[in-house]
Every structure is written in C-alpha cells, then in structure tokens.
Design an enzyme around this catalytic site. Structure first.
Site, short mmCIF file in Angstrom:
data_model
loop_
_atom_site.label_atom_id
_atom_site.label_comp_id
_atom_site.label_asym_id
_atom_site.label_seq_id
_atom_site.Cartn_x
_atom_site.Cartn_y
_atom_site.Cartn_z
CG HIS A 203 19.02 7.08 -51.30
ND1 HIS A 203 18.08 6.07 -51.42
CD2 HIS A 203 19.36 7.12 -49.98
CE1 HIS A 203 17.87 5.53 -50.24
NE2 HIS A 203 18.62 6.15 -49.35
CG ASN B 119 15.91 5.15 -47.21
OD1 ASN B 119 16.24 4.40 -48.14
ND2 ASN B 119 16.79 5.68 -46.37
CB CYS C 72 21.26 4.19 -49.60
SG CYS C 72 20.36 3.61 -48.18
N1 ACO Z 1 8.17 11.17 -34.04
C1 ACO Z 1 8.20 12.17 -33.15
N2 ACO Z 1 9.33 12.64 -32.58
C2 ACO Z 1 10.48 12.06 -32.97
C3 ACO Z 1 10.52 11.02 -33.90
C4 ACO Z 1 9.32 10.58 -34.44
N3 ACO Z 1 9.24 9.59 -35.34
N4 ACO Z 1 11.82 10.65 -34.09
C5 ACO Z 1 12.56 11.44 -33.32
N5 ACO Z 1 11.75 12.29 -32.61
C6 ACO Z 1 12.13 13.32 -31.64
C7 ACO Z 1 13.49 13.07 -31.03
O1 ACO Z 1 13.38 12.18 -29.93
C8 ACO Z 1 13.87 14.46 -30.62
O2 ACO Z 1 13.21 14.76 -29.42
P1 ACO Z 1 13.96 15.61 -28.26
O3 ACO Z 1 14.28 16.94 -28.90
O4 ACO Z 1 12.94 15.68 -27.18
O5 ACO Z 1 15.19 14.82 -27.93
C9 ACO Z 1 13.28 15.35 -31.70
O6 ACO Z 1 12.26 14.55 -32.33
C10 ACO Z 1 14.27 15.78 -32.75
O7 ACO Z 1 15.04 14.67 -33.12
P2 ACO Z 1 16.14 14.77 -34.25
O8 ACO Z 1 16.88 13.48 -34.33
O9 ACO Z 1 16.92 16.04 -34.05
O10 ACO Z 1 15.23 14.95 -35.55
P3 ACO Z 1 15.70 15.30 -36.99
O11 ACO Z 1 15.09 16.55 -37.43
O12 ACO Z 1 17.19 15.13 -37.15
O13 ACO Z 1 15.00 14.14 -37.83
C11 ACO Z 1 15.58 12.10 -38.94
C12 ACO Z 1 15.36 12.79 -37.60
C13 ACO Z 1 14.29 12.18 -39.72
C14 ACO Z 1 15.96 10.65 -38.70
C15 ACO Z 1 16.71 12.83 -39.70
O14 ACO Z 1 17.83 12.99 -38.88
C16 ACO Z 1 17.12 12.14 -40.97
O15 ACO Z 1 16.33 11.98 -41.89
N6 ACO Z 1 18.40 11.77 -41.06
C17 ACO Z 1 18.91 11.09 -42.25
C18 ACO Z 1 18.59 9.66 -42.12
C19 ACO Z 1 18.75 8.91 -43.40
O16 ACO Z 1 18.49 9.42 -44.45
N7 ACO Z 1 19.15 7.68 -43.24
C20 ACO Z 1 19.22 6.77 -44.29
C21 ACO Z 1 20.51 6.82 -45.00
S1 ACO Z 1 20.45 5.76 -46.28
C22 ACO Z 1 20.88 4.17 -45.83
O17 ACO Z 1 21.97 3.76 -46.11
C23 ACO Z 1 19.88 3.28 -45.11
#
Ligand code: ACO
Length: 329
Positions: free
Chosen positions: A256, A286, A111
C-alpha cells in the site's frame, strides 16, 4: 480452484495538486513532504465521483482482459469514500458496464480494502460460485480530507484500480489477514448524520466545529507509522512461512502506497532489495484501497510484471487492518 488475474485497469483524476500548491495555503513545503513521505503530488477529483473513477478503471480492466461485461459473475468494490450508502458503488459499476449477470457488493477495510476484495473474490471462485469476477478499489479521499491539517492532508489522493479474475486450474492463492479494533482510534472518520441532534443512536450531539472535524479523516500519524513499520514485514514473513517459501522466490512486493519511509523500512526489515518494492506515491500520494491496484496496473502495462511472476500484495490502514496476499501473475 482459484482465480488468475486476466486484466488490470486504473483511472486517476486529471487534476494534479503539487506540494508547492499545498504550501500556498498551509505551513509546509515541498522538501518536508518529500523527505517525510516521498510524495510529490496527488490527483484530486474535480467533478468526478468515486464511482466514475471505479467505472473507468473497470472498463480498462475488462478491455485488457478482452472479455465482455456480460461474462462477469460478480463485482466487488472496496471503498471508504463513496457518495452514498445506496446503491453500492459496485451496482453503479455494474450499471455502467452493462454487466447484467453480475452479483454486486461493496466492502470497506480502509487501505487493506483491495486485499479484502481480492481475497473475497478468490473465496467465491474457490467455492465454484464465481467463474469470472471484477475487483475494484476506488476512492475520493480528497472530499473527506481536512485541508487545514498539514499532518494528514499532504498524504491523500484520489483514484481507482481494478482487476479481472477468472478461475484457472493453475492459479495459486494464499493470504494472511489481521485486524486490531483496539487501535481503531488512530484513524477515524464519522458520518455527519450520526452526529446530528435527534438522530437515533447519537450519544452526544456535537458543536458544528467539532462535527466538521470528526467527519473528516483524523489520524495519529506516528501511531499508524509505528504500526505499519512493524506489522507489514511481520505479515509478509507469516505468509512466506505459511507457504514454506523463501523471500527471494518473490519477484515483486506491492505494498500500500502510504509513505516511502514505511515501504523502505519494510524492505529493510525483511532484508529484501528495495528494487522489488515499486512505488508510485511520488505521483499519486496515498489513495487508500486504490493504491495497490493502480500500482499493479501500471507495472503490468509497463511490462515490468510478467506472466508467471510471483507477487506479494500487502495492505495496511484504518481499523486497524493489515494483511498480505500471494498472487501468481
Ligand atoms: N509540513 C511541515 N511540518 C509538518 C507537517 C507538514 N506537512 N506535518 C507535520 N509537521 C510538523 C509537526 O507539527 C511536528 O512539528 P513539531 O516537532 O514542532 O511538533 C514535526 O513536523 C514532526 O511531526 P511528526 O508527526 O513527528 O512527523 P512524522 O515524521 O511522524 O511524519 C507523517 C508525519 C508523514 C504523517 C507520518 O507520521 C506518517 O506518514 N505516518 C503514517 C500515516 C499513514 O500512512 N497513514 C495512512 C494509513 S492508511 C489509511 O488507512 C488511510
């Protein structure tokens, strides 16, 4: 001498996939996705290849720059999701444009890729090797997305963005770029052939299910989130300090488009107004190395980014890699 952006372009697939559609086959819902990421829908290829999107974005950028393809000395495409290793996407773009004089290569910094491509072009311009160059970020991430993994598939989308640069005595350029390969396991995607039994270099052939999993994007979302929220504002501050510039001298911060909470968090840590951090991830999700040039093109076409304004582009992602680049539009 450095290059000035003289034209921008973008292209996203027509096919739009809403959060509601995802909740049809995943245990998720629109409210959760919007609250945690800011994403409402994403565009997904439906027959188009990443090189088709790259070519369409490039054509739009050339037409905005009002130059012919023959004027291009070099084309650099950033992608992590092209269909093949050879020929490069940049050579396919060259062929499609008829940019016969242009030297071409692809690069991959996930990214952060558009920044890497833009910076590379500036270096070639500064050396006097290139006068007019085209940089493109193009991705078809939906093809390497694990659509059964609700914590990652909700994030990604497809698209391409492009910019034409031309050497200009008044152009300014500065950048800071970083990588931390120690944390590379936070975001991975392996080539299928490298997991085949008998393939030279395969350490351990893997079972079909495991192979399927490893050839799609796997992500430790929380680790990437923590990394981004800390490093993105830090590298913007590093760039400003290097340039001896104040925060309020910057008109726009184009980050980004990974997650609205990461962008809001960066604005807060920097102490800059969120209005200077435009977002379009609600619409596109993204799109990795395409996200910054798509956003740039939209803002230029809407007349929001104007000549003479100062921009900071900031990318972060797999590798891990991150960086910030100053652009005077
Ligand atoms: N819908 C509903 N619930 C979900 C979903 C979903 N789509 N995804 C995860 N959950 C649940 C999890 O299972 C977890 O449940 P639990 O508490 O019962 O275990 C709960 O929601 C919380 O999960 P977290 O992983 O703590 O959620 P978080 O607030 O961290 O959000 C996310 C997850 C959106 C992926 C976040 O961590 C994020 O955006 N991280 C950055 C990712 C990113 O930007 N990546 C790209 C980088 S760029 C590249 O190079 C591609």
């Amino acid at each position: 001498m450095f290059g000035k952006i003289i034209g921008t372009g973008s292209c996203v697939p027509e096919h739009r996939v809403s959060n509601q559609e995802l909740s049809g086959f995943l245990e998720t819902n629109d409210a959760w996705i919007r609250e945690r990421t800011g994403i409402g829908s994403r565009r997904v290829v439906d027959g188009e290849r990443p090189e088709d999107l790259a070519l369409a974005a490039a054509k739009n950028a050339l037409s905005a720059a009002r130059i012919s393809a023959e004027e291009l000395d070099m084309i650099v495409v950033s992608t992590l999701s092209s269909n093949h290793m050879l020929p490069s996407v940049s050579c396919l773009v060259q062929r499609g444009l008829g940019a016969k004089r242009a030297m071409c290569f692809d690069l991959n910094a996930a990214c952060t890729g558009f920044l890497a491509a833009y910076n590379t072009m500036q270096a070639y311009i500064n050396l006097g090797i290139v006068k007019t160059g085209l940089v493109v970020g193009a991705e078809g991430l939906s093809r390497i997305t694990d659509w059964s993994d609700r914590s990652s598939c909700i994030l990604f989308g497809d698209g391409a963005g492009a910019a034409v640069l031309r050497s200009d005595p008044e152009a300014e350029f500065a950048t800071v770029m970083h990588a931390d390969g120690e944390k590379g396991d936070a975001l991975t995607c392996e080539f299928a052939y490298a997991l085949e039994e008998g393939y030279p270099g395969t350490v351990l052939p893997v079972a079909p299910e495991e192979k399927k999993r490893r050839t799609l994007i796997r992500m430790n979302g929380q680790e990437v989130f923590r990394f981004a929220i800390r490093q993105v504002p830090a590298c913007i501050q590093e760039l400003l300090a290097q340039e001896n510039r104040e925060l309020d001298s910057v008109d726009w911060f184009l980050l980004h488009q990974a997650n609205a909470r990461i962008i809001e968090g960066a604005a807060k840590r920097l102490g800059a107004p969120i209005e200077k951090f435009p977002m379009n991830l609600a619409e596109y999700g993204n799109t990795s190395s395409a996200s910054i040039p798509i956003l740039l093109d939209e803002l230029v076409r809407d007349g929001k980014i104007r000549r003479g304004q100062r921009l900071i582009l900031a990318g972060f992602g797999g590798g891990l890699t991150w960086g910030a680049t100053k652009v005077t539009f």
